[in-house]
Structure formats: structure tokens, C-alpha cells
Design a protein around this motif. Structure first.
Motif, PDB file in Angstrom:
ATOM      1  N   PRO A  73       0.832  -1.223   0.000  1.00 55.77           N
ATOM      2  CA  PRO A  73       0.000   0.000   0.000  1.00 55.77           C
ATOM      3  C   PRO A  73       0.855   1.257   0.000  1.00 55.77           C
ATOM      4  O   PRO A  73       1.885   1.328   0.657  1.00 55.77           O
ATOM      5  N   GLN A  74       0.418   2.224  -0.750  1.00 57.36           N
ATOM      6  CA  GLN A  74       1.108   3.507  -0.828  1.00 57.36           C
ATOM      7  C   GLN A  74       0.412   4.505   0.094  1.00 57.36           C
ATOM      8  O   GLN A  74      -0.805   4.463   0.243  1.00 57.36           O
ATOM      9  N   PRO A  75       1.155   5.415   0.694  1.00 59.16           N
ATOM     10  CA  PRO A  75       0.511   6.437   1.532  1.00 59.16           C
ATOM     11  C   PRO A  75      -0.335   7.373   0.668  1.00 59.16           C
ATOM     12  O   PRO A  75      -0.064   7.574  -0.513  1.00 59.16           O
ATOM     13  N   GLN A  76      -1.368   7.936   1.261  1.00 59.03           N
ATOM     14  CA  GLN A  76      -2.272   8.808   0.531  1.00 59.03           C
ATOM     15  C   GLN A  76      -1.611  10.122   0.158  1.00 59.03           C
ATOM     16  O   GLN A  76      -1.897  10.681  -0.882  1.00 59.03           O
ATOM     17  N   PHE A  77      -0.736  10.633   1.026  1.00 60.65           N
ATOM     18  CA  PHE A  77      -0.093  11.907   0.780  1.00 60.65           C
ATOM     19  C   PHE A  77       1.400  11.713   0.671  1.00 60.65           C
ATOM     20  O   PHE A  77       1.983  10.849   1.330  1.00 60.65           O
ATOM     21  N   SER A  78       2.022  12.511  -0.155  1.00 61.29           N
ATOM     22  CA  SER A  78       3.479  12.407  -0.259  1.00 61.29           C
ATOM     23  C   SER A  78       4.116  13.070   0.972  1.00 61.29           C
ATOM     24  O   SER A  78       3.521  13.873   1.667  1.00 61.29           O
TER      25      SER A  78
END
Length: 81
Positions: A73-78
Motif C-alpha cells: 500500500p502507498q501512503p495517501q499523501f506524499s
């Protein structure tokens, strides 16, 4: 002068539109007239048949294993934000 030019432009556009309609009728007369009469593109005798399939193909089960997502899973915000 501008009104005369606009009227001439309108007349040319109308003539071009009528020419396109006549050319369409000449090239596709049977299909257009049958559609206008409500028959559709296909005559009733050779139309595709609708309704249930002649036989049913059962779906193959893959088992009770859960499907795992290989991507992490990738984070929603950079982090830069």
C-alpha cells in the motif's frame, strides 16, 4: 455588407448540408429508409436472436483461498506535502 456576406455564407452552408444528405441517401438508401420505417438495419428473418443462451457454462471455482494483493500500500499523501 456584413449582412450580405453572412447571408451568402448561410446559403453556402445550407447547400453543403443538403448535398451531404443527398449523398448519404444515395450511398445508404436501403438502410436509412428501413430505419425510418421502423424495421431497423436487419430484416426480421435474419436478425440476431435474443433471449437466453442455448446452454449454460458453469464458472470454475478457484477454491477458498483469499486473493492477496502483491503490491504494497502507498501512503495517501506524499512526504513533501
Amino acid at each position: 455588407m456584413v449582412q450580405v456576406a453572412a447571408a451568402l455564407l448561410f446559403a453556402v452552408a445550407a447547400g453543403l448540408g443538403i448535398t451531404v444528405i443527398v449523398a448519404m441517401l444515395k450511398s445508404n438508401e436501403d438502410a436509412i429508409l428501413s430505419a425510418l420505417l421502423g424495421e431497423g438495419a436487419f430484416p426480421i428473418a435474419v436478425a440476431p436472436k435474443s433471449g437466453p443462451a442455448p446452454r449454460v457454462l458453469p464458472l470454475r471455482r478457484t477454491g477458498a483461498r483469499p486473493i492477496r494483493n502483491a503490491a504494497r500500500p502507498q501512503p495517501q499523501f506524499s512526504r513533501a506535502a
